[in-house]
Design a protein around this motif. Structure first.
Motif, PDB file in Angstrom:
ATOM      1  N   UNK A   1      12.742  17.957  -4.835  1.00 54.03           N
ATOM      2  CA  UNK A   1      11.472  18.392  -5.429  1.00 54.03           C
ATOM      3  C   UNK A   1      10.612  19.158  -4.436  1.00 54.03           C
ATOM      4  N   UNK A   2      10.940  19.069  -3.162  1.00 49.31           N
ATOM      5  CA  UNK A   2      10.156  19.786  -2.137  1.00 49.31           C
ATOM      6  C   UNK A   2      11.113  20.669  -1.329  1.00 49.31           C
ATOM      7  N   UNK A   3      11.960  21.362  -2.043  1.00 46.63           N
ATOM      8  CA  UNK A   3      12.993  22.186  -1.398  1.00 46.63           C
ATOM      9  C   UNK A   3      12.363  23.206  -0.448  1.00 46.63           C
ATOM     10  N   UNK A   4      11.346  23.905  -0.916  1.00 48.84           N
ATOM     11  CA  UNK A   4      10.739  24.958  -0.100  1.00 48.84           C
ATOM     12  C   UNK A   4      10.148  24.395   1.185  1.00 48.84           C
ATOM     13  N   UNK A   5       9.500  23.240   1.076  1.00 50.19           N
ATOM     14  CA  UNK A   5       8.882  22.642   2.264  1.00 50.19           C
ATOM     15  C   UNK A   5       9.942  22.268   3.297  1.00 50.19           C
TER      16      UNK A   5
ATOM     17  N   UNK B   1       0.834  -1.194   0.000  1.00 51.35           N
ATOM     18  CA  UNK B   1       0.000   0.000   0.000  1.00 51.35           C
ATOM     19  C   UNK B   1       0.872   1.249   0.000  1.00 51.35           C
ATOM     20  N   UNK B   2       0.254   2.374  -0.230  1.00 47.95           N
ATOM     21  CA  UNK B   2       0.941   3.661  -0.194  1.00 47.95           C
ATOM     22  C   UNK B   2       1.107   4.077   1.265  1.00 47.95           C
ATOM     23  N   UNK B   3       2.324   4.038   1.749  1.00 49.29           N
ATOM     24  CA  UNK B   3       2.574   4.305   3.167  1.00 49.29           C
ATOM     25  C   UNK B   3       2.193   5.729   3.555  1.00 49.29           C
ATOM     26  N   UNK B   4       2.261   6.655   2.626  1.00 44.62           N
ATOM     27  CA  UNK B   4       1.924   8.042   2.949  1.00 44.62           C
ATOM     28  C   UNK B   4       0.476   8.182   3.398  1.00 44.62           C
ATOM     29  N   UNK B   5      -0.412   7.333   2.862  1.00 45.90           N
ATOM     30  CA  UNK B   5      -1.822   7.434   3.184  1.00 45.90           C
ATOM     31  C   UNK B   5      -2.142   7.012   4.611  1.00 45.90           C
ATOM     32  N   UNK B   6      -1.222   6.315   5.279  1.00 46.43           N
ATOM     33  CA  UNK B   6      -1.477   5.836   6.638  1.00 46.43           C
ATOM     34  C   UNK B   6      -0.843   6.720   7.706  1.00 46.43           C
ATOM     35  N   UNK B   7      -0.194   7.801   7.301  1.00 45.99           N
ATOM     36  CA  UNK B   7       0.427   8.695   8.287  1.00 45.99           C
ATOM     37  C   UNK B   7      -0.602   9.279   9.253  1.00 45.99           C
ATOM     38  N   UNK B   8      -1.821   9.671   8.783  1.00 44.82           N
ATOM     39  CA  UNK B   8      -2.805  10.201   9.739  1.00 44.82           C
ATOM     40  C   UNK B   8      -3.208   9.205  10.825  1.00 44.82           C
ATOM     41  N   UNK B   9      -3.021   7.924  10.597  1.00 48.85           N
ATOM     42  CA  UNK B   9      -3.374   6.927  11.616  1.00 48.85           C
ATOM     43  C   UNK B   9      -2.568   7.156  12.893  1.00 48.85           C
ATOM     44  N   UNK B  10      -1.340   7.681  12.749  1.00 44.57           N
ATOM     45  CA  UNK B  10      -0.449   7.856  13.894  1.00 44.57           C
ATOM     46  C   UNK B  10      -0.589   9.243  14.519  1.00 44.57           C
TER      47      UNK B  10
ATOM     48  N   UNK C   1      11.244   2.512   9.254  1.00 41.83           N
ATOM     49  CA  UNK C   1      11.197   1.179   8.631  1.00 41.83           C
ATOM     50  C   UNK C   1      10.935   1.303   7.130  1.00 41.83           C
ATOM     51  N   UNK C   2      10.025   2.182   6.759  1.00 43.19           N
ATOM     52  CA  UNK C   2       9.686   2.326   5.345  1.00 43.19           C
ATOM     53  C   UNK C   2      10.868   2.875   4.548  1.00 43.19           C
ATOM     54  N   UNK C   3      11.598   3.831   5.127  1.00 42.74           N
ATOM     55  CA  UNK C   3      12.733   4.387   4.383  1.00 42.74           C
ATOM     56  C   UNK C   3      13.883   3.402   4.278  1.00 42.74           C
ATOM     57  N   UNK C   4      13.970   2.483   5.206  1.00 40.71           N
ATOM     58  CA  UNK C   4      15.042   1.488   5.154  1.00 40.71           C
ATOM     59  C   UNK C   4      14.753   0.400   4.137  1.00 40.71           C
ATOM     60  N   UNK C   5      13.522  -0.140   4.152  1.00 48.31           N
ATOM     61  CA  UNK C   5      13.204  -1.285   3.283  1.00 48.31           C
ATOM     62  C   UNK C   5      12.673  -0.851   1.927  1.00 48.31           C
ATOM     63  N   UNK C   6      12.273   0.405   1.805  1.00 46.42           N
ATOM     64  CA  UNK C   6      11.672   0.855   0.549  1.00 46.42           C
ATOM     65  C   UNK C   6      12.201   2.247   0.245  1.00 46.42           C
ATOM     66  N   UNK C   7      13.314   2.280  -0.456  1.00 44.47           N
ATOM     67  CA  UNK C   7      13.973   3.557  -0.724  1.00 44.47           C
ATOM     68  C   UNK C   7      13.114   4.494  -1.561  1.00 44.47           C
ATOM     69  N   UNK C   8      12.206   3.946  -2.356  1.00 42.68           N
ATOM     70  CA  UNK C   8      11.366   4.781  -3.203  1.00 42.68           C
ATOM     71  C   UNK C   8      10.025   5.085  -2.543  1.00 42.68           C
ATOM     72  N   UNK C   9      10.027   5.189  -1.241  1.00 41.47           N
ATOM     73  CA  UNK C   9       8.797   5.537  -0.529  1.00 41.47           C
ATOM     74  C   UNK C   9       8.304   6.903  -0.990  1.00 41.47           C
ATOM     75  N   UNK C  10       7.010   7.157  -0.844  1.00 38.21           N
ATOM     76  CA  UNK C  10       6.471   8.457  -1.271  1.00 38.21           C
ATOM     77  C   UNK C  10       7.155   9.619  -0.556  1.00 38.21           C
ATOM     78  N   UNK C  11       7.133  10.770  -1.190  1.00 43.11           N
ATOM     79  CA  UNK C  11       7.807  11.935  -0.635  1.00 43.11           C
ATOM     80  C   UNK C  11       7.241  12.325   0.721  1.00 43.11           C
ATOM     81  N   UNK C  12       5.939  12.129   0.896  1.00 36.35           N
ATOM     82  CA  UNK C  12       5.324  12.474   2.164  1.00 36.35           C
ATOM     83  C   UNK C  12       5.932  11.730   3.336  1.00 36.35           C
ATOM     84  N   UNK C  13       6.416  10.501   3.110  1.00 35.09           N
ATOM     85  CA  UNK C  13       7.061   9.727   4.182  1.00 35.09           C
ATOM     86  C   UNK C  13       8.325  10.444   4.647  1.00 35.09           C
TER      87      UNK C  13
END
Length: 928
Positions: free
Chosen positions: A648-652, A575-584, A597-609
């Motif tokens: 890609x999200x330099x300003x943020x 699943x898209x891990x970014x969509x579950x951030x509000x759960x926490x 964990x997501x950044x370690x096992x999935x280097x191409x995780x969504x930018x929101x992660x």
């Protein structure tokens, strides 16, 4: 007559006497009379067939137009008309004595106006003549059996219509007269029933040697046996004086106690027809059933064996036989009259039965194959009758039989009273079993169960196998949940894969969060994903660790927990891990573990992660008090920034670092974004003078204005910044970044900056300008001398002759030969060389590149002069001078002009004034 008296009696047949058809004059109405002497009869193929003692065979069609032909010379004794073929088999005598003949007639073919007789053979068992007692023929024309008074039975096998295709043999021999024969065909098996006055036997004709079985040790009289139709399973009926027996080929079936001396037995459309002697008359010989006296009165009874009632009963005078044709029964009497018995229609019969005889009406309707609508109406009336009498249990059973035809609300309204709830439950159960219940019926049934507190019935209802579900599962779940039967509701939801209801009950009612989480882990990917989005916050609040682990699996390599490992297993989904951030939302510790964990096992995780993880690390760093831990968090945040995931999200990322005052992160992002002025301003705000100089040194080559800004910054400082000002001025001087006057004006704002600070700068600058002036004056003098020389050459060309003394071609360097071309510039060419290399007849190929460059410079100067005048004019006349300047900048007017001056290799360049090139002289020498 015990059974006869006990069975209900109805009049389901209308009796009429057959009348003669009207004549030409319209007269008619007299009873139809048969010829005298009728001895035997049969029916089939649209006619009644009679044989008399005067050798004639008569045919009576429906039009009542009698016809006959002479079949024998003496008399006709037996007839058998096949029902499926136009074949008539007769037995009669052509001469005195015992010498019966069998004749087979084809009624469709004619021989001199009479039916064609296709076969004749004597009916004699062996060599001893005897009287024929009975006859039967199989409808397939392959079997014919003849019974004799001496107990013999002769079987003809093969085509009975031809002699050469059939074989005759004695099948049965006995001591008692044969009184009845009947063929029974079941599939490919053929049986022959043989009844005598003393026994009954069955022969299997489809097996070699014809094995036989004795079925009973008593028999019957002539014409007192018959074969039933499939409604009674093709049983052989034998009517004795005490009872009527039914037989299968291998056993005896049921019997009925119909007393009285039986004379004739027939089967017609599910009815058993028995003609018996009236009790008021004198007894008759059993064997001589057809030899009654004219004064005999006989009773004709029509029995319905299935429903056990008498459909018709009437007394006749001396019945000859009962025939069935044209959908009716025809009773022939000795006086030559014909009485027709016409069966009443089914509705009339039902109306006669329904008055307090509902059971019989139902049986009658079934035997007559009444449609389901008609049966349902009888059941409804029967149910209403029982309901009005207070027999609610019996009434509900009848209403149950109307399911599918009668509107359920008709029954439900009658039994909504709480005292009759068990009857309503039974009805609703059956309604569900037949898959005819809607959601309201399911709700009502479950409410009945809950009010009766009948848990066993409730469990039986909901725990039917999946293939037998007869109710709306979702409705059942809602009702059970509302009634508090959570375990039953959960069972239904899990069994029928109503995942949302299962989780809703587990989480909202039972509060079993562990079980709900386990259940989600077994669901297919799409459903597990949607349910975690819906219930993730609740689960995270109560079981954070387990929920976090499930989310890690769901977002990396999810497989339902029920799947077994194997080579054929489908590839896991994620699943898209970014969509579950509000759960926490309120679980930052678990959120950090999840994101790391997501950044370690999935280097191409969504930018929101990565964005959320950066924000989380910065928050932790900002609030941490322990210096060692704070340093670790600092390094983690900076490492994440340097991972390259924020381009890609330099300003943020920059905003996050600024919000949390993360200095190293802000400077790193400024550097990555080439925001060198912001880096310097950051150091200026923090009054880090050395850092300001370092920034200028590092990035001044890429952005020269940094030195100017640094000078202005130090100039505004009231502190003693002479050291830094000197360093800045030195770089400005080396790179010539600012005019000296601007430098003086900038430093004039600083009260601590004295003339000694810029003394060296000004001296060096003035010395450089002096040297530049000297160089310019030398260049001017050189241009003046060159101009004087050129003018002198022009005058010489104008006033003096030009002598061409070139001996070699300027292109090929070969000796010059005629014809040749000479130019005033001093170059000479072979004519063929000139024509090959020259682009114009009026220009020297060698001087042309330099001349064109000069001409371009002249045109550019003239154009710029014109633009300058126009620009000055517009600038003076316009109210918005800045827009005029911007417009000219956009047109590139102020761009620096670059001329390409590269010349072809091997060619000399010459500088010639533009006016000389216009006065080109061409001289061609030709040989004389």
């Amino acid at each position: 007559m015990a059974a006869y008296l006990q069975w209900r009696r109805f009049v389901f047949f209308d009796r009429e006497t057959v009348k003669e058809p009207p004549g030409p004059d319209g007269a008619g109405g007299k009873p139809f009379a048969l010829p005298s002497g009728i001895a035997v009869c049969d029916s089939g193929r649209g006619s009644l067939v009679f044989g008399d003692i005067l050798r004639q065979i008569w045919f009576l069609p429906r039009s009542l137009q009698l016809s006959s032909f002479q079949a024998y010379k003496l008399r006709v004794t037996h007839l058998y008309q096949l029902k499926q073929h136009s074949i008539l088999v007769s037995v009669g005598e052509d001469e005195e004595g015992i010498n019966p003949l069998v004749k087979v007639w084809n009624l469709e073919k004619r021989d001199g106006g009479n039916p064609l007789c296709t076969r004749i053979f004597p009916a004699i068992p062996g060599n001893k003549p005897t009287v024929v007692s009975c006859l039967t023929v199989h409808e397939n024309l392959n079997f014919m059996a003849i019974g004799f008074a001496d107990g013999s039975v002769v079987l003809t096998k093969g085509d009975i219509t031809r002699d050469r295709h059939s074989k005759t043999q004695i099948l049965h021999e006995g001591s008692y007269p044969v009184t009845g024969l009947a063929f029974r065909q079941s599939g490919k098996t053929t049986h022959l029933f043989v009844v005598t006055t003393e026994n009954i036997q069955s022969y299997m004709l489809s097996v070699k040697d014809y094995p036989h079985l004795e079925l009973d040790t008593h028999g019957c009289g002539l014409r007192c046996s018959s074969l039933s139709d499939p409604s009674q399973d093709l049983q052989f009926i034998v009517a004795g004086n005490e009872c009527v027996y039914l037989y299968q080929p291998d056993e005896r079936g049921p019997c009925f106690a119909f007393e009285g001396q039986k004379l004739i037995v027939h089967w017609y459309r599910g009815y058993l027809i028995i003609v018996s002697k009236d009790q008021k008359t004198s007894p008759k010989s059993e064997f001589a059933g057809n030899e009654a006296q004219n004064s005999d009165r006989q009773v004709l009874n029509i029995y319905d064996l299935c429903n056990k009632f008498i459909a018709y009963s009437s007394i006749f005078d001396d019945i000859v036989d009962v025939l069935a044709e044209w959908g009716s029964l025809y009773v022939l009497t000795r006086d030559g009259k014909i009485h027709v018995l016409q069966e009443k229609d089914t509705q009339t019969k039902l109306e006669a039965c329904q008055k307090n005889l509902f059971e019989m009406a139902i049986n009658l309707a079934k035997s007559h194959h009444l449609d389901s609508d008609g049966l349902s109406e009888i059941f409804r009336q029967y149910g209403d009758h029982l309901y009005n009498k207070g027999n609610h249990d019996g009434a509900i059973q009848q209403y149950i039989r109307t399911i599918g035809k009668l509107e359920p609300s008709y029954v439900i309204r009658k039994f909504l009273d709480a005292q009759r709830i068990h009857n309503l439950t039974a009805y609703l159960q059956t309604l569900h079993l037949q898959s005819l219940a809607n959601a309201d019926h399911t709700t009502l049934l479950l409410n009945c169960y809950t009010k009766l507190k009948d848990s066993s019935k409730l469990e039986e209802f909901i725990k039917t196998s999946e293939s037998e579900v007869h109710f709306d599962v979702e409705t059942a779940i809602k009702v059970l949940r509302q009634a508090g039967y959570y375990s039953h509701a959960v069972y239904l939801a899990e069994k029928h894969a109503h995942h949302e209801w299962y989780l809703k009950i587990q989480l909202e009612d039972i509060k079993n969060y562990q079980e709900a989480l386990r259940y989600i882990g077994k669901l297919p990917f799409d459903q597990a994903e949607s349910n975690m989005k819906r219930y993730g916050k609740i689960l995270m609040h109560h079981v954070p660790n387990e929920t976090t682990e499930l989310l890690k699996i769901l977002c990396t390599d999810y497989r339902p927990s029920g799947d077994n490992e194997g080579p054929g297993m489908l590839e896991g989904k994620k699943a898209n891990s970014e969509e579950f951030i509000p759960v926490f939302a309120n679980n930052s510790r678990e959120l950090k573990a999840f994101l790391e964990h997501m950044t370690e096992v999935q280097a191409d995780s969504p930018q929101g992660v990565y964005d959320t993880l950066l924000e989380l690390r910065l928050q932790n760093w900002a609030h941490e008090q322990d210096e060692q831990v704070k340093e670790k968090l600092h390094n983690e945040a900076l490492t994440l920034l340097k991972s390259g995931r924020f381009k890609t999200v330099f300003d943020k990322a920059l905003v996050l670092c600024q919000m949390h005052n993360f200095k190293d992160g802000v400077l790193y992002l400024y550097e990555q974004g080439k925001l060198f002025q912001q880096i310097m301003h950051y150091h200026m705000q923090n009054e880090q003078y050395k850092k300001v100089i370092e920034v200028c040194e590092l990035y001044g080559d890429q952005e020269a204005c940094l030195w100017e800004q640094a000078l202005g910054y130090f100039a505004r400082k009231e502190e003693d910044c002479k050291e830094y000002i000197a360093a800045v001025l030195k770089h400005i001087e080396n790179k010539n970044l600012m005019p000296p006057l601007l430098v003086v004006q900038t430093l004039a704002h600083n009260s601590t900056a004295t003339l000694s600070v810029i003394k060296d700068y000004l001296v060096n600058k003035l010395q450089k300008q002096s040297r530049q002036i000297e160089q310019d004056e030398q260049r001017i003098q050189k241009y003046r001398e060159e101009t004087t020389r050129i003018r002198r050459e022009i005058e010489e060309l104008k006033a003096s002759p030009k002598i061409f003394q070139k001996t070699k071609c300027s292109i090929c360097t070969s000796a010059l030969e005629l014809p040749s071309v000479h130019f005033l510039c001093g170059h000479s060419f072979h004519q063929h060389c000139f024509e090959s290399y020259s682009e114009s007849d009026s220009e020297c190929p060698t001087c042309m590149p330099e001349n064109r460059k000069v001409m371009d410079m002249i045109r550019a100067q003239e154009q710029k002069r014109d633009l300058h005048d126009q620009f000055q004019h517009q600038l003076k006349c316009s109210n918005d001078g800045f827009s005029i300047v911007a417009d000219y900048f956009g047109r590139g007017v102020f761009n620096k002009l670059t001329l390409i001056t590269d010349l072809p290799s091997g060619k000399a360049a010459a500088t010639i004034e533009a006016g000389l090139q216009r006065e080109l002289l061409i001289h061609t020498k030709r040989s004389t």
